[in-house]
Design a protein around this motif. Structure first.
Motif, PDB file in Angstrom:
ATOM      1  N   ARG A  43       1.027  -1.238   0.255  1.00 58.56           N
ATOM      2  CA  ARG A  43       0.337   0.185   0.080  1.00 58.56           C
ATOM      3  C   ARG A  43       0.934   1.583   0.383  1.00 58.56           C
ATOM      4  NH1 ARG A  43      -2.871  -1.131   3.621  1.00 58.56           N
ATOM      5  NH2 ARG A  43      -1.361  -0.158   5.456  1.00 58.56           N
ATOM      6  N   HIS A  44       1.785   1.178   0.959  1.00 59.82           N
ATOM      7  CA  HIS A  44       2.697   2.102   0.733  1.00 59.82           C
ATOM      8  C   HIS A  44       4.011   2.464  -0.067  1.00 59.82           C
ATOM      9  CE1 HIS A  44       1.623   2.646   4.846  1.00 59.82           C
ATOM     10  NE2 HIS A  44       1.754   3.670   5.184  1.00 59.82           N
ATOM     11  N   SER A  45       4.005   1.648  -1.215  1.00 58.74           N
ATOM     12  CA  SER A  45       4.602   1.617  -2.041  1.00 58.74           C
ATOM     13  C   SER A  45       4.060   2.505  -3.022  1.00 58.74           C
ATOM     14  CB  SER A  45       5.200   0.389  -2.597  1.00 58.74           C
ATOM     15  OG  SER A  45       4.307  -0.395  -3.076  1.00 58.74           O
ATOM     16  N   LYS A  46       2.912   2.527  -3.138  1.00 62.71           N
ATOM     17  CA  LYS A  46       2.305   3.818  -4.280  1.00 62.71           C
ATOM     18  C   LYS A  46       2.139   4.730  -3.602  1.00 62.71           C
ATOM     19  CE  LYS A  46      -1.221  -0.728  -5.202  1.00 62.71           C
ATOM     20  NZ  LYS A  46      -2.382  -0.646  -4.801  1.00 62.71           N
ATOM     21  N   ASP A  47       2.465   5.538  -1.749  1.00 65.73           N
ATOM     22  CA  ASP A  47       2.884   6.555  -2.650  1.00 65.73           C
ATOM     23  C   ASP A  47       4.059   6.808  -2.195  1.00 65.73           C
ATOM     24  OD1 ASP A  47       0.317   6.392  -2.426  1.00 65.73           O
ATOM     25  OD2 ASP A  47       0.033   6.236  -0.161  1.00 65.73           O
ATOM     26  N   SER A  48       5.163   6.442  -2.295  1.00 66.83           N
ATOM     27  CA  SER A  48       6.351   6.662  -1.894  1.00 66.83           C
ATOM     28  C   SER A  48       7.560   6.066  -2.342  1.00 66.83           C
ATOM     29  CB  SER A  48       6.420   6.601  -0.114  1.00 66.83           C
ATOM     30  OG  SER A  48       6.709   5.694   0.513  1.00 66.83           O
ATOM     31  N   GLU A  49       8.324   5.851  -2.608  1.00 69.80           N
ATOM     32  CA  GLU A  49      10.148   5.289  -3.084  1.00 69.80           C
ATOM     33  C   GLU A  49      10.115   4.468  -1.548  1.00 69.80           C
ATOM     34  OE1 GLU A  49      12.494   6.993  -5.536  1.00 69.80           O
ATOM     35  OE2 GLU A  49      11.115   7.688  -6.308  1.00 69.80           O
ATOM     36  N   LEU A  50       9.920   2.950  -2.062  1.00 73.69           N
ATOM     37  CA  LEU A  50      10.367   1.981  -0.682  1.00 73.69           C
ATOM     38  C   LEU A  50      11.350   1.556  -1.756  1.00 73.69           C
ATOM     39  CD1 LEU A  50       7.479   0.837   0.745  1.00 73.69           C
ATOM     40  CD2 LEU A  50       9.477   2.263   1.790  1.00 73.69           C
ATOM     41  N   PRO A  51      12.362   1.251  -0.721  1.00 73.18           N
ATOM     42  CA  PRO A  51      13.445   0.710  -1.582  1.00 73.18           C
ATOM     43  C   PRO A  51      12.928  -1.266  -1.562  1.00 73.18           C
ATOM     44  CG  PRO A  51      13.745   0.299   1.440  1.00 73.18           C
ATOM     45  CD  PRO A  51      13.289   1.876   0.446  1.00 73.18           C
ATOM     46  N   ASP A  52      13.644  -1.452  -2.641  1.00 73.34           N
ATOM     47  CA  ASP A  52      14.004  -2.929  -2.596  1.00 73.34           C
ATOM     48  C   ASP A  52      13.361  -4.449  -1.263  1.00 73.34           C
ATOM     49  OD1 ASP A  52      12.901  -2.969  -5.726  1.00 73.34           O
ATOM     50  OD2 ASP A  52      15.132  -3.305  -6.477  1.00 73.34           O
ATOM     51  N   TYR A  53      13.350  -5.152  -1.361  1.00 74.00           N
ATOM     52  CA  TYR A  53      13.092  -5.553  -0.223  1.00 74.00           C
ATOM     53  C   TYR A  53      12.794  -7.638  -0.528  1.00 74.00           C
ATOM     54  CZ  TYR A  53       8.141  -6.335  -0.136  1.00 74.00           C
ATOM     55  OH  TYR A  53       6.203  -6.327  -0.300  1.00 74.00           O
TER      56      TYR A  53
END
Length: 228
Positions: free
Chosen positions: A26-36
């Motif tokens: 959900r948060h990856s759509k609003d911010s640039e999260l690193p790969d996990y």
């Protein structure tokens, strides 16, 4: 979370992992999260850590192999109890694979020195190594349930899995909830698909292993595996 040094969680159980993955997606759509990635030491691990990639990447846990003449007499509870008696919290311990001659426990590297000092588990002498291999992974065993269901709703599939009427199964789902892919639901009409895992407290854990064709009475052939 900004990019940089790799970071990781402690070991999470299947429900915690499911909740975290929903939140991360959900948060990856609003911010640039690193790969996990999710890692537990082997492909079908139940308890895993979430590792966010970055520089200085390293796996934050290690396999500890316990062997000895009487190791086969010990249970999962023996190993978990001994590890936690070292004041190691549960989230620092991953899966424990109990075997007849060797048992493997995955532990966070930060507590590894404590574990390596063990010479006994449940009063049984053990030696410790780190030579984990695929041969240490126990084969999962199931009871096979072949059934026909009116629809691929959780109440219909669960009813055949636990051997209760659909009405009683619906009441259990509404009152106690059922874990579907490790998330709690209370709606009997929730759809299930091939490969979905579900469990009801006190009744067992299951996987909808196969969805087949239709019977002459317009019911769906399914194969359900119950974990032993």
């Amino acid at each position: 979370m900004t990019s940089g040094r790799s970071r990781f969680s402690c070991f999470l159980d299947e429900r915690q992992l499911a909740l975290c993955c929903v939140s991360l997606e959900r948060h990856s759509k609003d911010s640039e999260l690193p790969d996990y990635e999710l890692s537990g030491g082997y492909d079908e691990a139940e308890r895993r850590v979430i590792i966010f990639s970055g520089y200085g990447y390293t796996v934050p846990f290690s396999p500890v192999v316990f062997s000895g003449r009487d190791v086969g007499k010990l249970t999962h509870r023996d190993f978990l109890g001994t590890l936690m008696s070292l004041n190691i919290k549960r989230e620092m311990i991953g899966d424990i694979l109990v075997g007849e001659e060797r048992t493997v426990a995955f532990v966070m590297n930060s507590v590894l020195p404590l574990v390596e000092e063990l010479s006994k588990v449940g009063g049984v002498g053990v030696t410790i190594s780190h030579d984990f291999s695929e041969d240490d992974i126990p084969e999962k065993k199931f009871d096979v349930i072949n059934a026909t269901v009116k629809s691929l709703r959780i109440d219909a599939v669960l009813s055949d899995a636990i051997g209760l009427s659909r009405e009683k199964t619906q009441a259990l789902i509404r009152s106690e909830g059922v874990l579907l892919n490790h998330l709690m639901i209370f709606e009997p009409s929730e759809s299930v698909n091939e490969g979905d895992v579900f469990s009801l407290r006190g009744k067992g854990k299951f996987i909808l292993n196969h969805v087949g064709g239709m019977s002459k009475k317009d019911r769906i052939f399914v194969t359900i595996y119950k974990f032993k």
